[in-house]
Design an enzyme around this catalytic site. Structure first.
Site, mmCIF file in Angstrom:
data_model
loop_
_atom_site.group_PDB
_atom_site.id
_atom_site.type_symbol
_atom_site.label_atom_id
_atom_site.label_comp_id
_atom_site.label_asym_id
_atom_site.label_seq_id
_atom_site.Cartn_x
_atom_site.Cartn_y
_atom_site.Cartn_z
ATOM 1 N N CYS A 54 48.914 58.401 39.441
ATOM 2 C CA CYS A 54 49.502 59.734 39.462
ATOM 3 C C CYS A 54 48.631 60.647 40.318
ATOM 4 C CB CYS A 54 49.650 60.390 38.082
ATOM 5 S SG CYS A 54 50.699 59.506 36.957
ATOM 6 N N TRP B 202 53.044 57.708 38.582
ATOM 7 C CA TRP B 202 53.076 56.256 38.365
ATOM 8 C C TRP B 202 53.285 56.096 36.865
ATOM 9 C CZ3 TRP B 202 50.269 52.569 35.598
ATOM 10 C CH2 TRP B 202 50.527 51.233 35.954
ATOM 11 N N GLU C 239 51.980 41.130 46.713
ATOM 12 C CA GLU C 239 52.124 42.568 46.507
ATOM 13 C C GLU C 239 53.032 43.220 47.549
ATOM 14 O OE1 GLU C 239 47.724 43.990 48.133
ATOM 15 O OE2 GLU C 239 48.694 45.198 46.610
ATOM 16 N N LYS D 98 47.668 52.982 44.500
ATOM 17 C CA LYS D 98 46.444 52.684 45.231
ATOM 18 C C LYS D 98 45.223 52.659 44.322
ATOM 19 C CE LYS D 98 44.043 52.295 49.106
ATOM 20 N NZ LYS D 98 44.062 50.937 49.668
ATOM 21 N N LYS E 16 48.100 39.373 48.954
ATOM 22 C CA LYS E 16 48.775 40.247 49.915
ATOM 23 C C LYS E 16 50.272 39.912 49.975
ATOM 24 C CE LYS E 16 45.775 43.077 51.408
ATOM 25 N NZ LYS E 16 45.295 43.119 50.030
ATOM 26 N N HIS F 75 44.702 18.403 41.805
ATOM 27 C CA HIS F 75 44.668 18.606 40.346
ATOM 28 C C HIS F 75 45.875 19.388 39.861
ATOM 29 C CE1 HIS F 75 40.695 16.862 40.223
ATOM 30 N NE2 HIS F 75 40.428 17.559 41.313
ATOM 31 N N ASN G 163 47.362 63.175 34.588
ATOM 32 C CA ASN G 163 47.088 61.848 35.149
ATOM 33 C C ASN G 163 46.267 61.086 34.116
ATOM 34 O OD1 ASN G 163 46.485 59.669 36.773
ATOM 35 N ND2 ASN G 163 44.959 60.735 37.997
ATOM 36 N N GLY G 164 46.754 59.915 33.696
ATOM 37 C CA GLY G 164 45.987 59.137 32.708
ATOM 38 C C GLY G 164 46.829 58.843 31.491
ATOM 39 N N GLU H 92 43.041 36.047 48.593
ATOM 40 C CA GLU H 92 43.437 37.345 49.141
ATOM 41 C C GLU H 92 44.775 37.241 49.884
ATOM 42 O OE1 GLU H 92 42.804 40.324 48.887
ATOM 43 O OE2 GLU H 92 43.317 41.336 50.769
ATOM 44 N N ARG I 14 49.234 57.316 45.176
ATOM 45 C CA ARG I 14 48.765 57.169 43.794
ATOM 46 C C ARG I 14 49.901 56.855 42.819
ATOM 47 N NH1 ARG I 14 43.667 59.013 43.075
ATOM 48 N NH2 ARG I 14 44.049 59.224 40.857
HETATM 49 O O1 M6R Z 1 39.776 50.831 44.644
HETATM 50 P P1 M6R Z 1 39.417 49.428 44.230
HETATM 51 O O2 M6R Z 1 38.793 48.643 45.334
HETATM 52 O O3 M6R Z 1 38.595 49.392 42.978
HETATM 53 O O4 M6R Z 1 40.815 48.754 43.894
HETATM 54 C C1 M6R Z 1 40.858 47.463 43.383
HETATM 55 C C2 M6R Z 1 42.275 46.906 43.406
HETATM 56 O O5 M6R Z 1 43.133 47.714 42.658
HETATM 57 C C3 M6R Z 1 42.838 46.796 44.833
HETATM 58 O O6 M6R Z 1 42.017 46.030 45.654
HETATM 59 C C4 M6R Z 1 44.229 46.152 44.786
HETATM 60 O O7 M6R Z 1 44.148 44.825 44.386
HETATM 61 C C5 M6R Z 1 44.910 46.268 46.148
HETATM 62 N N1 M6R Z 1 46.258 46.739 45.967
HETATM 63 C C6 M6R Z 1 44.986 44.974 46.878
HETATM 64 O O8 M6R Z 1 45.591 45.108 48.123
#
Ligand code: M6R
Length: 628
Positions: free
Chosen positions: A2, A74, A508, A623, A505, A524, A98-99, A501, A27
């Site tokens: 948020c 959010w 997401e 984010k 990607k 395995h 927010n929270g 990673e 956010r």
């Molecule tokens: O701000 P941070 O690096 O702590 O965030 C960690 C994760 O939330 C962040 O890397 C998330 O996995 C991304 N969306 C990946 O692309």
């Protein structure tokens, strides 16, 4: 998650709030809303979905007041809908939040018994009810906030305004970030400094348990009991233009292309060019606060850092998501170059698994935002047991940066795309530097070895530029790639976290099934997934494990898997085995992750865009994850 923004000043609050929300939309983008004083009352406009929907709704609206608040959501409590959008307005009080309010159910029941009628399913609205019941007897908003705070449990930040006090904003931080700055006869409050940059570069970050009271052009900070607190101003170097797309269709693509620069900026301060050695700059072990870093005597500070590097007997690395994969790469680097035992953990596991932290341990926390709730909690837990904490953050003066003992900065510039890209490569560069510094101080590496590794690292940015040339190829291949039923990413050694990673990607951004595996694990279980509809991205750059990875590739080929191989230079074996081959420049194993990560980012980006997805704002995500 948020985003909160508040404005009090001579401009049209509508423009400031919408502009602020644009920079905060990363956010959360389930709904957005604003409330601005008009003819003595708050006029509220809200819309479900992306900010654009709100923009369309407000464009012909006029307001005569100079006080307003805004929010981009959010969803936590209650589904995304206009009804659950903020601000929440009750009895002349308007509030954004927010929270999470943890004791939400009991408070809602209590308020319900007292006759409160709720118009949303959120935990936020009940705070507006509590404030309204305090202000209805004429109590000033500031006092009302102080009275309500002890009743709320959880990690939350709020910003409240009252139509009875058109010259006042009151905010409170307990967890999610808040920052305030004064412009020209005006004050702006927001969840992120980016919303303030058009008005000022001198800002004040709120600490937890601080109440902010804005009156006209002035503001003060107090403790929850009303006692005044000191104000520390921080100067920000970022320019608002950094938050523009600069001709790229998405922030993510722009940020992928900024990666060579991010790597150079992350490592530059820590390389002693004359000696071809590592000398970490102003890490600040021993400094009383992050604000003091700039004034530290560089040599004294380096001596303190050298002590920590040579005395540490065990390293713990804790992070979430992409930052966690960077941490996994750090494990290989630190163990092999510095000979120190390393454990890497996902923050949400680490904080609850009662980890044993022996004396002389160092906890490294990695976070682009510096606000990730689980990572922050892990930091606090370790500090509480006397463990030294080194943070690797992109956002300076973020909560994690402020609370750590030592600090390394990604220097990657603003990262807007929800998918993390340049923060990852900046972190890998820093972990290389840290491992070399530790190896150097612990006499695990000879000066000549440090010099060779450093030279290779310094060559990485220009090598990354050459890998970026694959952008065109991935944009054309996306139409075919997106037809696969799923993707398996595999690699060994430092390529294993890059495989993880790559899968993250694709999940997401493209919402496709993808898994990252250590190539040696293939037999395995995951081998059963392979058929001619399954794509396999094999990360097999030249290193001491490549032969083994190539055997794995043969096994995939024999079962009809469609292989995209990423290797080093002209590699006839890899070319023969793969459908598509991506040739990376030659580099040592320490640098390979910086090169390999680019093709997996481009693959996810182009597949997602060709599917028509919103790459910068993937569904259900935000984010900065400031709730656990
Ligand atoms: O701000 P941070 O690096 O702590 O965030 C960690 C994760 O939330 C962040 O890397 C998330 O996995 C991304 N969306 C990946 O692309």
């Amino acid at each position: 998650m948020c985003g909160i923004v508040g404005y009090l000043g001579p401009r049209d609050p509508k423009d400031v709030l919408i502009g602020g929300l644009k920079s905060l939309e990363y956010r959360g983008y389930d709904s957005a809303g604003i409330a601005i004083l008009h003819r003595g009352e708050f006029k509220r406009i809200r819309a479900e979905g992306k900010l654009l929907n709100l923009e369309n709704k407000v464009k012909n609206e006029e307001f005569d007041g100079h006080l307003g608040i805004g929010h981009t959501r959010w969803a936590t409590h209650g589904p995304p809908s206009e009804r659950n959008a903020h601000p929440h307005c009750v009895g002349g009080v308007s509030l954004v939040h927010n929270g999470i309010i943890e004791n939400y159910s009991e408070l809602r029941e209590e308020l319900g018994r007292g006759g409160a009628v709720f118009s949303s399913d959120t935990d936020s609205e009940l705070v507006a009810h509590l404030l309204a019941s305090e202000t209805k007897s004429g109590r000033p908003l500031f006092e009302a906030v102080l009275a309500v705070l002890p009743r709320l449990r959880g990690a939350y930040s709020i910003l409240a305004v009252s139509q009875e006090e058109p010259n006042v904003m009151v905010a409170f931080k307990n967890g999610p970030p808040l920052v305030v700055g004064k412009g020209h006869h005006e004050v702006v409050i927001a969840s992120d400094v980016q919303a303030l940059l058009p008005y000022t570069k001198d800002v004040v970050y709120l600490h937890d348990h601080e109440v902010l009271v804005v009156k006209g052009e002035e503001f003060k900070l107090t403790a929850p009991d009303g006692k005044p607190l000191p104000i520390k101003t921080v100067h920000i170097n970022w320019s608002p233009e950094q938050a523009e797309k600069c001709g790229y269709p998405h922030f993510m693509l722009k940020e992928i292309f900024e990666q060579p620069r991010a790597v150079a900026a992350a490592m530059a301060p820590h390389i002693d060019l004359a000696l071809k050695a590592v000398k970490l700059q102003r890490v600040g072990f021993g400094a009383s606060s992050v604000e003091d870093l700039a004034t530290l005597k560089a040599d004294q500070d380096w001596a303190a850092t050298q002590r920590v590097l040579s005395e540490t007997e065990r390293v713990f690395i804790v992070a979430c998501g992409t930052s966690f994969y960077a941490g996994m790469i750090g494990e290989y680097l630190l163990e092999r170059l510095a000979g120190v035992p390393v454990e890497v953990d996902i923050a949400s596991e680490f904080r609850y698994r009662h980890p044993v932290l022996p004396p002389k341990s160092l906890l490294i926390v990695i976070s682009q935002s510096g606000e990730t709730a689980d990572t922050l909690a892990a930091l606090r837990m370790a500090k509480g047991s006397g463990t030294k904490v080194l943070s690797i953050c992109n956002v300076k003066s973020s909560s994690i940066d402020r609370e750590a003992d030592g600090h390394l900065y990604m220097n990657a510039g603003v990262e807007i795309g929800v998918a993390s890209t340049k923060a990852l490569v900046a972190t890998i560069a820093l972990l290389n530097i840290l491992a070399l510094a530790m190896g150097q101080e612990r006499r695990q590496l000879k000066a000549a070895e440090v010099k060779d590794f450093l030279e290779a690292l310094q060559a990485a940015p220009s090598q990354m530029e050459t890998v970026l040339a694959y952008n065109q190829w991935f944009s054309e291949a996306a139409a075919t790639l997106k037809k696969h039923k799923g993707f398996l990413y595999m690699g060994r050694g430092v390529s294993f976290p890059v495989a993880m990673e790559g899968a993250l990607k694709l999940k997401e951004l493209a919402y496709m099934h993808a898994e990252g595996y250590a190539a040696g694990e293939m037999k395995h279980g995951p081998l059963a997934l392979i058929d001619d509809r399954m794509a396999v991205v094999m990360l097999a750059p030249q290193d001491d494990l490549q032969e083994k990875t190539i055997s794995n590739l043969e096994e995939v080929k024999a079962r009809g898997g469609k292989i995209i191989a990423v290797g080093t230079g002209e590699d006839p074996k890899l070319r023969r085995l793969s459908e598509h081959y991506v040739a990376l420049p030659e580099a040592p194993w320490t640098v390979n992750p910086l090169l390999e990560v680019i093709p997996v980012q481009l693959l996810a980006y182009h597949v997602a865009s060709s599917l028509g997805h919103d790459v910068d704002q993937p569904r259900n995500l935000a984010k900065s994850v400031t709730v656990e």
